[in-house]
Design a protein around this motif. Structure first.
Motif, PDB file in Angstrom:
ATOM      1  N   LYS A   1       0.361 -12.071  -4.215  1.00 30.41           N
ATOM      2  CA  LYS A   1      -0.509 -11.052  -3.607  1.00 30.41           C
ATOM      3  C   LYS A   1      -1.842 -11.072  -4.344  1.00 30.41           C
TER       4      LYS A   1
ATOM      5  N   TYR B   1      -1.097   2.372   9.827  1.00 34.82           N
ATOM      6  CA  TYR B   1      -1.840   1.138   9.600  1.00 34.82           C
ATOM      7  C   TYR B   1      -2.488   0.647  10.899  1.00 34.82           C
TER       8      TYR B   1
ATOM      9  N   PHE C   1      -5.194   3.986   7.466  1.00 30.16           N
ATOM     10  CA  PHE C   1      -4.997   3.196   6.244  1.00 30.16           C
ATOM     11  C   PHE C   1      -6.364   2.923   5.634  1.00 30.16           C
TER      12      PHE C   1
ATOM     13  N   TYR D   1      -0.065   6.393  -1.340  1.00 27.15           N
ATOM     14  CA  TYR D   1      -0.025   4.936  -1.515  1.00 27.15           C
ATOM     15  C   TYR D   1      -0.598   4.582  -2.874  1.00 27.15           C
TER      16      TYR D   1
ATOM     17  N   ARG E   1      -2.038   1.609  -5.353  1.00 26.20           N
ATOM     18  CA  ARG E   1      -2.595   0.260  -5.318  1.00 26.20           C
ATOM     19  C   ARG E   1      -2.789  -0.202  -6.768  1.00 26.20           C
TER      20      ARG E   1
ATOM     21  N   GLY F   1       5.903  -4.119   6.651  1.00 30.83           N
ATOM     22  CA  GLY F   1       5.313  -4.114   5.317  1.00 30.83           C
ATOM     23  C   GLY F   1       5.181  -2.675   4.836  1.00 30.83           C
ATOM     24  N   THR F   2       4.757  -2.504   3.606  1.00 27.97           N
ATOM     25  CA  THR F   2       4.616  -1.154   3.064  1.00 27.97           C
ATOM     26  C   THR F   2       3.631  -0.354   3.908  1.00 27.97           C
ATOM     27  N   ALA F   3       2.470  -0.948   4.182  1.00 28.87           N
ATOM     28  CA  ALA F   3       1.449  -0.239   4.960  1.00 28.87           C
ATOM     29  C   ALA F   3       1.856  -0.122   6.423  1.00 28.87           C
TER      30      ALA F   3
ATOM     31  N   GLY G   1       1.122  -2.903  -3.552  1.00 29.21           N
ATOM     32  CA  GLY G   1       1.070  -1.717  -2.701  1.00 29.21           C
ATOM     33  C   GLY G   1       2.449  -1.103  -2.642  1.00 29.21           C
TER      34      GLY G   1
ATOM     35  N   ALA H   1      -1.366  -8.776   7.186  1.00 32.68           N
ATOM     36  CA  ALA H   1      -0.867  -8.290   5.893  1.00 32.68           C
ATOM     37  C   ALA H   1       0.543  -7.728   6.026  1.00 32.68           C
TER      38      ALA H   1
ATOM     39  N   TYR I   1      -6.673 -12.775   1.164  1.00 32.02           N
ATOM     40  CA  TYR I   1      -7.115 -11.830   2.192  1.00 32.02           C
ATOM     41  C   TYR I   1      -8.549 -12.136   2.586  1.00 32.02           C
TER      42      TYR I   1
ATOM     43  N   PHE J   1      -3.027  -7.778  -6.719  1.00 35.65           N
ATOM     44  CA  PHE J   1      -2.799  -6.347  -6.457  1.00 35.65           C
ATOM     45  C   PHE J   1      -1.416  -6.146  -5.861  1.00 35.65           C
TER      46      PHE J   1
HETATM   47  C1  COI Z   1       0.842  -3.208   1.888  1.00 38.12           C
HETATM   48  O1  COI Z   1       1.498  -3.234   2.916  1.00 38.12           O
HETATM   49  O2  COI Z   1       1.084  -2.451   0.943  1.00 38.12           O
HETATM   50  C2  COI Z   1      -0.279  -4.083   1.686  1.00 38.12           C
HETATM   51  O3  COI Z   1      -0.713  -4.229   0.571  1.00 38.12           O
HETATM   52  C3  COI Z   1      -0.914  -4.720   2.818  1.00 38.12           C
HETATM   53  C4  COI Z   1      -2.340  -4.340   2.840  1.00 38.12           C
HETATM   54  C5  COI Z   1      -3.184  -5.446   2.349  1.00 38.12           C
HETATM   55  C6  COI Z   1      -2.699  -3.800   4.156  1.00 38.12           C
END
Ligand code: COI
Ligand code: PLP
Length: 345
Positions: free
Chosen positions: A182, A154, A10, A122, A124, A290-292, A57, A220, A187, A55
């Protein structure tokens, strides 16, 4: 271009284009793609001092059928707008967000990882306040950016288990603060807990910032635990309960929301409620999502203040495995997407 798709982590890998749109005189301009990854920005831009930044994701997948699927972009657009509202920034219209995602996908299509490499593209999306400020207050000009980069797992262990350390000394957000949004500040302010945890090879588990008693989230990612009804067969999904925190200081995860829906479909009972730290000993398996992180099963949780270690099976349990496969089957187009979560191209 020579990318080792299978071994991506990641991290940012350079891609070709970034999509940009500026907000000036009270309106957003038409988004455009540029190869230039640097931007000229005033030294006094609001983002540098008063932290106007948010932001998102989200991911695109190369499916088993060769088609591309973008997962739940509207939910990310909606959440970004809640973050914008929270920081007094202008909302990003859905049409702009949509154009930016799909233009970025088209322009960076060579960076969409092939099927079965475990990697994904991905996105962002980022918004920052750009006009010069010294007086404390919101900017009048903003920049919206859509960055795309191929990513892999991740946590090092991927869908293996990861150890966690519970933290009661650093709050990632205040009880009525920016936890559900977010925004970058959440963070940065958590680094003093997450960095030492990562250096020890662990994830960081946060508790609620008011009582320091309930599980909040995992760095996260959101948290869920699984309860099993004693005496019932382990392959019977209706013998399980999926428990996830209800908290005003965590980010409402789109992955967690999807997993709650899929759990109900599989006959798993779902509870969204406060979870005391000591309840960790009741769970037969637990994970962050989570997404990541997708679903990253938790191998153990050390609670240094209480001198307790909660241990979980060293391999992903039946519920984590079932949910992981069910979610990925939808994202990769291997099963019917009954909720219309994917935009298929
Ligand atoms: C995601 O899971 O998409 C995130 O944005 C978490 C990331 C800050 C690791
Ligand atoms: N919690 C935090 C703090 C996050 O940064 C993320 C990542 O976006 C999540 C949870 C998971 O949310 P989602 O599933 O929408 O990616």
């Amino acid at each position: 271009m020579n990318i080792d798709w299978q071994n991506l982590e990641f991290e940012y890998t350079e891609t070709q284009y970034v999509v940009r749109s500026s907000y000036k005189d009270g309106r957003w301009q038409e988004p455009y793609a540029t190869r230039d990854k640097y931007m000229q920005i005033h030294v006094c831009a609001a983002v540098f001092q008063y932290g106007q930044e948010a932001f998102e994701g989200l991911k695109a997948f190369r499916g088993a059928d060769g088609k591309v699927r973008v997962f739940r972009w509207r939910d990310n657009a909606e959440r970004m707008n809640r973050s914008c509202e929270a920081l007094y920034m202008p909302k990003v219209p859905d049409e702009l967000f949509e154009k930016a995602v799909f233009l970025s996908l088209e322009k960076n299509i060579d960076y969409l990882p092939p099927y079965e490499t475990g990697a994904t593209l991905y996105f962002r999306p980022i918004i920052i306040g750009t006009s010069a400020k010294i007086g404390v207050g919101p900017a009048t000009e903003y920049e919206f950016l859509m960055v795309a980069t191929p990513i892999g797992r991740y946590f090092k262990s991927g869908f293996g288990t990861t150890p966690f350390i519970l933290n009661r000394h650093v709050d990632r957000a205040a009880p009525n603060g920016t936890g559900p949004y977010k925004v970058g500040g959440n963070y940065a302010s958590a680094f003093r807990a997450t960095v030492p945890a990562h250096e020890a090879g662990c994830g960081c588990m946060f508790v609620d910032p008011k009582y320091h008693r309930y599980i909040d989230e995992c760095g996260a990612a959101n948290f869920f635990g699984v309860l099993h009804q004693k005496g019932k067969p382990t392959d019977d999904m209706s013998s399980y309960t999926y428990v996830t925190p209800r908290s005003r200081s965590i980010l409402p995860s789109i992955t967690n929301n999807s997993l709650m829906t899929l759990s109900r479909d599989l006959g798993i009972r779902v509870e969204q409620r406060r979870i005391e730290v000591r309840e960790l000993s009741d769970f037969t398996e637990c994970a962050c999502c989570g997404t990541a992180s997708v679903i990253s099963p938790i191998g153990s949780v050390v609670d240094p203040d209480r001198n307790v270690t909660y241990r979980f099976p060293s391999k992903p349990g039946p519920v984590c495995t079932k949910l992981y496969n069910t979610l990925l089957d939808i994202q990769y187009g291997r099963s019917y997407d009954r909720y219309g979560w994917c935009v298929v191209i």
